[in-house]
Structures are given as C-alpha cells and as structure tokens.
Scaffold this motif. Structure first.
Motif, mmCIF file in Angstrom:
data_model
loop_
_atom_site.group_PDB
_atom_site.id
_atom_site.type_symbol
_atom_site.label_atom_id
_atom_site.label_comp_id
_atom_site.label_asym_id
_atom_site.label_seq_id
_atom_site.Cartn_x
_atom_site.Cartn_y
_atom_site.Cartn_z
ATOM 1 N N GLN A 35 3.056 36.268 14.079
ATOM 2 C CA GLN A 35 3.747 37.430 14.643
ATOM 3 C C GLN A 35 3.722 37.394 16.167
ATOM 4 O O GLN A 35 4.736 37.689 16.822
ATOM 5 C CB GLN A 35 3.084 38.714 14.142
ATOM 6 N N ILE A 36 2.563 37.030 16.737
ATOM 7 C CA ILE A 36 2.465 36.931 18.197
ATOM 8 C C ILE A 36 3.461 35.899 18.726
ATOM 9 O O ILE A 36 4.160 36.136 19.720
ATOM 10 C CB ILE A 36 1.027 36.551 18.619
ATOM 11 N N LYS A 37 3.534 34.751 18.027
ATOM 12 C CA LYS A 37 4.476 33.700 18.459
ATOM 13 C C LYS A 37 5.918 34.208 18.394
ATOM 14 O O LYS A 37 6.732 33.930 19.285
ATOM 15 C CB LYS A 37 4.312 32.467 17.573
ATOM 16 N N ALA A 38 6.227 34.989 17.344
ATOM 17 C CA ALA A 38 7.589 35.500 17.200
ATOM 18 C C ALA A 38 7.941 36.429 18.364
ATOM 19 O O ALA A 38 9.063 36.382 18.907
ATOM 20 C CB ALA A 38 7.727 36.239 15.875
ATOM 21 N N TYR A 39 6.986 37.277 18.775
ATOM 22 C CA TYR A 39 7.251 38.180 19.896
ATOM 23 C C TYR A 39 7.348 37.407 21.221
ATOM 24 O O TYR A 39 8.135 37.754 22.102
ATOM 25 C CB TYR A 39 6.156 39.246 19.990
ATOM 26 N N TYR A 40 6.551 36.347 21.367
ATOM 27 C CA TYR A 40 6.676 35.500 22.561
ATOM 28 C C TYR A 40 8.057 34.835 22.604
ATOM 29 O O TYR A 40 8.650 34.678 23.679
ATOM 30 C CB TYR A 40 5.583 34.433 22.581
ATOM 31 N N ASP A 41 8.545 34.455 21.427
ATOM 32 C CA ASP A 41 9.883 33.851 21.365
ATOM 33 C C ASP A 41 10.954 34.850 21.813
ATOM 34 O O ASP A 41 11.936 34.476 22.477
ATOM 35 C CB ASP A 41 10.177 33.373 19.936
ATOM 36 N N VAL A 42 10.740 36.146 21.441
ATOM 37 C CA VAL A 42 11.683 37.189 21.871
ATOM 38 C C VAL A 42 11.710 37.271 23.395
ATOM 39 O O VAL A 42 12.784 37.311 24.025
ATOM 40 C CB VAL A 42 11.284 38.567 21.278
ATOM 41 N N LEU A 43 10.516 37.288 24.003
ATOM 42 C CA LEU A 43 10.431 37.356 25.463
ATOM 43 C C LEU A 43 11.029 36.121 26.119
ATOM 44 O O LEU A 43 11.670 36.197 27.175
ATOM 45 C CB LEU A 43 8.976 37.534 25.901
ATOM 46 N N GLU A 44 10.805 34.971 25.466
ATOM 47 C CA GLU A 44 11.345 33.719 25.998
ATOM 48 C C GLU A 44 12.869 33.750 25.970
ATOM 49 O O GLU A 44 13.544 33.323 26.931
ATOM 50 C CB GLU A 44 10.820 32.540 25.156
ATOM 51 N N ASP A 45 13.409 34.292 24.868
ATOM 52 C CA ASP A 45 14.875 34.387 24.763
ATOM 53 C C ASP A 45 15.451 35.304 25.840
ATOM 54 O O ASP A 45 16.549 35.068 26.347
ATOM 55 C CB ASP A 45 15.265 34.929 23.381
ATOM 56 N N GLN A 46 14.685 36.344 26.194
ATOM 57 C CA GLN A 46 15.143 37.278 27.226
ATOM 58 C C GLN A 46 14.921 36.724 28.637
ATOM 59 O O GLN A 46 15.443 37.256 29.615
ATOM 60 C CB GLN A 46 14.409 38.618 27.083
ATOM 61 N N GLY A 47 14.096 35.678 28.707
ATOM 62 C CA GLY A 47 13.859 35.029 29.990
ATOM 63 C C GLY A 47 12.937 35.790 30.914
ATOM 64 O O GLY A 47 13.003 35.621 32.139
ATOM 65 N N VAL A 48 12.058 36.632 30.327
ATOM 66 C CA VAL A 48 11.184 37.432 31.194
ATOM 67 C C VAL A 48 9.698 37.130 30.983
ATOM 68 O O VAL A 48 8.887 37.369 31.884
ATOM 69 C CB VAL A 48 11.412 38.950 30.959
ATOM 70 N N GLY A 49 9.322 36.618 29.815
ATOM 71 C CA GLY A 49 7.918 36.368 29.537
ATOM 72 C C GLY A 49 7.133 37.669 29.460
ATOM 73 O O GLY A 49 7.694 38.765 29.381
ATOM 74 N N VAL A 50 5.801 37.553 29.543
ATOM 75 C CA VAL A 50 4.935 38.729 29.417
ATOM 76 C C VAL A 50 4.857 39.514 30.720
ATOM 77 O O VAL A 50 4.722 40.739 30.726
ATOM 78 C CB VAL A 50 3.510 38.304 28.967
ATOM 79 N N ARG A 74 6.214 43.242 24.206
ATOM 80 C CA ARG A 74 5.003 43.184 25.020
ATOM 81 C C ARG A 74 3.902 44.087 24.438
ATOM 82 O O ARG A 74 2.721 43.714 24.386
ATOM 83 C CB ARG A 74 5.316 43.588 26.461
ATOM 84 N N HIS A 75 4.300 45.285 24.017
ATOM 85 C CA HIS A 75 3.315 46.218 23.441
ATOM 86 C C HIS A 75 2.708 45.640 22.159
ATOM 87 O O HIS A 75 1.486 45.673 21.967
ATOM 88 C CB HIS A 75 3.999 47.560 23.140
ATOM 89 N N ASN A 76 3.572 45.103 21.316
ATOM 90 C CA ASN A 76 3.083 44.550 20.043
ATOM 91 C C ASN A 76 2.207 43.324 20.254
ATOM 92 O O ASN A 76 1.225 43.113 19.536
ATOM 93 C CB ASN A 76 4.258 44.210 19.122
ATOM 94 N N ILE A 77 2.545 42.491 21.251
ATOM 95 C CA ILE A 77 1.702 41.323 21.555
ATOM 96 C C ILE A 77 0.309 41.793 21.959
ATOM 97 O O ILE A 77 -0.710 41.255 21.505
ATOM 98 C CB ILE A 77 2.328 40.474 22.678
ATOM 99 N N SER A 78 0.248 42.817 22.802
ATOM 100 C CA SER A 78 -1.042 43.340 23.256
ATOM 101 C C SER A 78 -1.867 43.852 22.078
ATOM 102 O O SER A 78 -3.062 43.556 21.963
ATOM 103 C CB SER A 78 -0.818 44.465 24.273
ATOM 104 N N CYS A 79 -1.226 44.626 21.199
ATOM 105 C CA CYS A 79 -1.939 45.162 20.031
ATOM 106 C C CYS A 79 -2.372 44.053 19.078
ATOM 107 O O CYS A 79 -3.505 44.053 18.567
ATOM 108 C CB CYS A 79 -1.056 46.165 19.292
ATOM 109 N N LEU A 80 -1.487 43.089 18.839
ATOM 110 C CA LEU A 80 -1.799 41.993 17.925
ATOM 111 C C LEU A 80 -2.917 41.108 18.470
ATOM 112 O O LEU A 80 -3.733 40.582 17.704
ATOM 113 C CB LEU A 80 -0.543 41.157 17.644
ATOM 114 N N GLN A 81 -2.973 40.947 19.778
ATOM 115 C CA GLN A 81 -4.050 40.151 20.362
ATOM 116 C C GLN A 81 -5.403 40.831 20.142
ATOM 117 O O GLN A 81 -6.418 40.163 19.905
ATOM 118 C CB GLN A 81 -3.795 39.939 21.856
#
Length: 215
Positions: A35-50, A74-81
């Motif tokens: 799930q964390i990787k999937a959300y990172y992929d979303v940020l990568e697609d948007q070109g903004v990162g964390v 970003r919020h979900n990555i923080s919670c999932l971490q």
C-alpha cells in the motif's frame, strides 16, 4: 485503502502466539508495504514526491497537480509507516516469544527425561541372572531375548526368591508350551516379553544360556 494495526495487535497480545500467527503478521506487513508503494507511485505520477511544494512561486495552490489526491496519499503514507513500525515490533516480539517457549519446552523435556531416567534407576530391582548366549531360530530368539539382557523376573522367579539356576530350570520344565512372563533390564531400561519354552531343532526348550549374577 489504509489498514490499521488493530487486528495484528490482537495476535501479538496473545501469549500463546504460534508460527501461524507470525506468518499472518508478516503477510499484513507485506500488505502495508504494498500500500505504501502504491501511494508513492501516486506521488511519483504527480511529480511531487513526499516533500514537493503544492503551491506555485506566487504562493497559490498549484493547478497542474491533483492536490486532494496528493494530500491523501501523503497522509496515508504517514499513517501506514506508523502501522509498519508497529507490526514490525509485533513480529519481533512474537518471534522472541516463540523462541523463548521453544527453549523452555526443550529444557523441560530434558529435565523430565533426566527425572524419568533417575526414577527408573532408583526403582529398578537388582537383576539376578544374565543372558550370555542366544541361538538363532530358538524360542528365546523368537521372543526377543538378547545377549546381555539382565533378568529381574522369569515366570514365578524374581529377584527376591531366586536362589540358583535350578529355580529357572524348574519353571521351564513345568511350563513347556505355556507363555512365561519375562521382565529384564536392557540398556538401563526395563523391558518385558513373553517367552514360551518349547521343543525346537536345537537343545533344550529355550535356546539360550543364562548365568547367575553374583549378589
């Protein structure tokens, strides 16, 4: 899409955690990482990162990205971490508990085995005779008697009433064709068998030689 650590906490809180529970925790850890990787992929697609800025040079919200999607990711990555840290701790504690229980069980098994061996040594009666030969194909061989077996009971003869080998010879003569209960000590352990004196191709009714043990 975000999962919490509630279910995994229940597993780790169980003092009787099994290897299956650990495998379940590891599966949940893997799911969180996916799930964390999937959300990172979303940020990568948007070109903004964390850490990328969500406002333009003039301080206005950027119009070239999906702000809601980025903030949610970003919020979900923080919670999932946080969930990931928690479940890694649960896995470590569960494995430690399993190891400790296995060690305790091994030590208990060893202690019980030693205690049982000591009890046998204490309670075994003294043997009165020893088998020094057993002929192949004889009744004694068929019953399982072995060279070195030490007798503590042979029919009605036992440690308390044995006087000489004539006692055994008398029991054998009067028990032809009838099973005799034989108790013995073999390799420090008590064993029991049924021996039937009978005619066979060799001499006597047993096919073994028994010698008295001096007391």
């Amino acid at each position: 899409m975000r999962m919490t650590g509630e279910n995994s906490q229940n597993s780790a809180g169980n003092s009787e955690t099994t290897m299956e529970d650990v495998k379940t925790l590891i599966k949940k850890k893997d799911d969180i990482e996916e799930q964390i990787k999937a959300y990172y992929d979303v940020l990568e697609d948007q070109g903004v990162g964390v850490e990328g800025p969500l406002v333009d040079a003039e301080g206005f919200p950027r119009a070239d990205v999906n702000l809601y999607q980025i903030r949610a990711a970003r919020h979900n990555i923080s919670c999932l971490q946080n969930d990931h840290k928690a479940i890694m701790l649960e896995i470590e504690e569960a494995l430690h508990g399993l190891h400790a229980r296995e060690k305790a069980k091994h030590e208990q098994d060893e202690a019980e085995a030693q205690e049982e061996a000591m009890e046998q040594q204490v309670t075994l009666p003294s043997p009165f005779a020893r088998v020094d030969t057993v002929t192949q194909g004889s009744p004694a061989c068929g019953a399982g008697l072995r060279v070195g077996d030490e007798l503590i009971e042979f029919g009605s003869v036992n440690t308390d009433n044995f006087q000489n080998l004539q006692n055994i010879a008398s029991v054998v003569q009067h028990s032809e064709g009838k099973p005799l209960r034989v108790a013995l000590i073999r390799d420090g352990q008590r064993a029991q068998m049924s021996l039937t004196p009978q005619r066979w191709s060799g001499r006597g009714l047993l096919g073994c030689n028994i010698v008295p043990i001096p007391r």
